[in-house]
Design a protein around this motif. Structure first.
Motif, PDB file in Angstrom:
ATOM      1  N   ALA A 164      -6.417  -4.941 -44.044  1.00 22.16           N
ATOM      2  CA  ALA A 164      -7.435  -5.809 -43.440  1.00 22.16           C
ATOM      3  C   ALA A 164      -8.419  -4.990 -42.617  1.00 22.16           C
TER       4      ALA A 164
ATOM      5  N   ALA B 115     -12.183  -4.082 -43.737  1.00 20.71           N
ATOM      6  CA  ALA B 115     -13.263  -4.616 -42.909  1.00 20.71           C
ATOM      7  C   ALA B 115     -14.363  -3.585 -42.720  1.00 20.71           C
TER       8      ALA B 115
ATOM      9  N   THR C  29     -16.140  -4.808 -46.400  1.00 21.62           N
ATOM     10  CA  THR C  29     -16.981  -5.860 -45.817  1.00 21.62           C
ATOM     11  C   THR C  29     -18.155  -5.290 -45.048  1.00 21.62           C
TER      12      THR C  29
ATOM     13  N   ALA D 134      -9.332  -0.259 -38.831  1.00 22.92           N
ATOM     14  CA  ALA D 134     -10.782  -0.257 -39.037  1.00 22.92           C
ATOM     15  C   ALA D 134     -11.383   1.071 -38.593  1.00 22.92           C
TER      16      ALA D 134
ATOM     17  N   ILE E 105     -17.205  -4.232 -35.581  1.00 25.39           N
ATOM     18  CA  ILE E 105     -16.067  -4.936 -36.165  1.00 25.39           C
ATOM     19  C   ILE E 105     -15.283  -5.597 -35.041  1.00 25.39           C
TER      20      ILE E 105
ATOM     21  N   ALA F  85     -12.076  -7.316 -33.956  1.00 29.10           N
ATOM     22  CA  ALA F  85     -10.697  -7.407 -34.427  1.00 29.10           C
ATOM     23  C   ALA F  85      -9.800  -8.140 -33.433  1.00 29.10           C
TER      24      ALA F  85
ATOM     25  N   VAL G 226     -12.896  -9.821 -38.264  1.00 25.61           N
ATOM     26  CA  VAL G 226     -11.622  -9.688 -38.964  1.00 25.61           C
ATOM     27  C   VAL G 226     -10.474 -10.199 -38.096  1.00 25.61           C
TER      28      VAL G 226
ATOM     29  N   SER H 261     -17.507 -12.489 -42.301  1.00 25.76           N
ATOM     30  CA  SER H 261     -16.079 -12.606 -42.061  1.00 25.76           C
ATOM     31  C   SER H 261     -15.362 -11.828 -43.153  1.00 25.76           C
ATOM     32  N   SER H 262     -14.303 -11.110 -42.776  1.00 27.56           N
ATOM     33  CA  SER H 262     -13.575 -10.277 -43.720  1.00 27.56           C
ATOM     34  C   SER H 262     -12.249 -10.928 -44.052  1.00 27.56           C
ATOM     35  N   TRP H 263     -12.078 -11.330 -45.308  1.00 25.53           N
ATOM     36  CA  TRP H 263     -10.824 -11.927 -45.766  1.00 25.53           C
ATOM     37  C   TRP H 263      -9.953 -10.832 -46.352  1.00 25.53           C
ATOM     38  N   TYR H 264      -8.877 -10.499 -45.647  1.00 26.95           N
ATOM     39  CA  TYR H 264      -7.939  -9.490 -46.160  1.00 26.95           C
ATOM     40  C   TYR H 264      -8.671  -8.184 -46.463  1.00 26.95           C
ATOM     41  N   GLY H 265      -9.685  -7.872 -45.646  1.00 26.59           N
ATOM     42  CA  GLY H 265     -10.469  -6.670 -45.910  1.00 26.59           C
ATOM     43  C   GLY H 265     -11.238  -6.728 -47.214  1.00 26.59           C
TER      44      GLY H 265
END
Length: 361
Positions: free
Chosen positions: A166, A170, A174, A195, A253, A255, A278, A303-307
């Motif tokens: 993730a 990200a 992403t 990240a 990012i 987190a 994320v 938005s980052s879904w599961y990276g």
């Protein structure tokens, strides 16, 4: 033959976890039984225990896992007993509108095993993220198994199954971090630290770690941060701008998953920069931003879904980088514990004492 194994469940909201006997059916069509080698203790597991994700108790916890395929069901191709795999929670369907558009990392119809694992009395279990890997063995969809190089240490490799992927995703997938970019990461737990490692892999020139815990900031430096900000000592946006020539970072990012830290990310990026969320918020959280600022600052809010990962593409590639010494996955393993140590691992997580405790069989 169906099997009985030991697994860790959350029986009710807020109740301590229990080590119990569970029933594992033979794999049906498109399914696989995997013998677990190692599984990380992720904050998502604690969310399940506390009822923060759903109310489908009892939950079979655990999802950041690596293991060995023991058996496969009818129709399974490209997977066989003895394969060393990382489990993922987004088995791609191949037929939804995202997959048909050539964007399978966004798959809108991911799937899990059809059959249910149960308690001894027949009570059906809800496996965490469709995996349930705090167990000697688990039943998953075959598409949730990604084959990797068997030389990879299970305790490190399994972490790619969730938090580390993730975070790295990200940054790379992403955030599209590129060579020479400036990157800031707010929140340096397991995902944020990953990240930072991802930004370093991508060739970022300046990587700024932001947290309130000096221990986490020290670890961030080990993983590639060039600068650190302890945000308990002043406005992190001002400090971030000072470190970037007064402009802000190209990519920020977030987190943590809180409105206040998201606002810091929003105002801490350069004009036309990118914000990547994320961190996972809770349902009651609300965000308020002046719409004129959203327009005037330009750029991208993602938005980052599961990276935004594609497991079959990303897991083997990252394992190769790990084996080459270019991705320090071992640094994320704070301790190895037994299956009976999960409650203690939750406590250490709560106090920020670990990046990851990993259950090892």
């Amino acid at each position: 033959m169906p099997q009985q194994v030991k697994g860790v469940i959350a029986r009710a909201k807020g109740a301590p976890t229990e080590l119990v006997t569970i029933n594992i059916p033979d794999p049906g069509p498109g399914e696989a039984v995997v013998k677990i080698s190692a599984c990380g203790v992720c904050h998502t597991d604690l969310h399940y225990r506390e009822g923060g994700i759903g109310e489908d108790f009892p939950y079979l916890l655990g999802h950041e896992a690596a293991g060995i395929v023991e058996a496969v069901g009818e129709g399974v191709r490209d997977l066989e007993p003895g394969d060393y795999v990382i489990l993922n929670w987004r088995a791609v369907c191949g037929t939804c509108r995202a997959c048909k558009r050539g964007r399978p990392w966004y798959c809108f119809a991911t799937f899990n095993a059809t059959q249910k694992m149960t308690l001894e009395d027949g009570t059906e279990l809800s496996p965490a993220l469709g995996i349930g890997a705090f167990a000697d063995k688990t039943l998953v969809a075959a598409g949730q198994c990604t084959k990797i190089d068997p030389r990879a240490r299970p305790a490190a490799a399994g972490l790619l199954g969730c938090g580390v992927m993730a975070g790295i995703g990200a940054a790379i997938n992403t955030g599209n971090v590129g060579r020479g970019d400036s990157v800031a990461v707010i929140g340096c737990g397991g995902v944020g630290s990953a990240a930072i490692a991802g930004a370093r892999l991508a060739g970022a020139n300046k990587i700024i770690a932001i947290d309130i815990d000096d221990r986490k900031l020290a670890k961030a430096k080990e993983l590639g941060a060039t600068d650190v900000i302890n945000s308990s000592g002043g406005d992190p946006v001002e400090q971030l701008q000072q470190l970037t020539g007064g402009f802000g970072a190209d990519v920020v990012i977030e987190a943590v998953g809180r409105p206040e830290t998201y606002q810091q990310a929003f105002y801490g990026r350069d004009l036309a920069g990118t914000v990547v969320l994320v961190g996972v918020p809770t349902p009651e959280m609300k965000l308020e931003l002046p719409l004129l600022d959203v327009f005037g600052r330009g750029g991208s809010l993602k938005s980052s879904w599961y990276g935004d990962c594609l497991p079959d593409r990303d897991f083997p590639m990252l394992i190769d980088l790990y084996l080459q010494g270019r991705l320090p996955l071992d640094a994320f393993v704070s301790e190895e514990i037994g299956i009976d140590g999960i409650e203690g691992a939750f406590e250490k997580m709560h106090h920020g004492d670990v990046l990851r405790s990993v259950v090892v069989w």
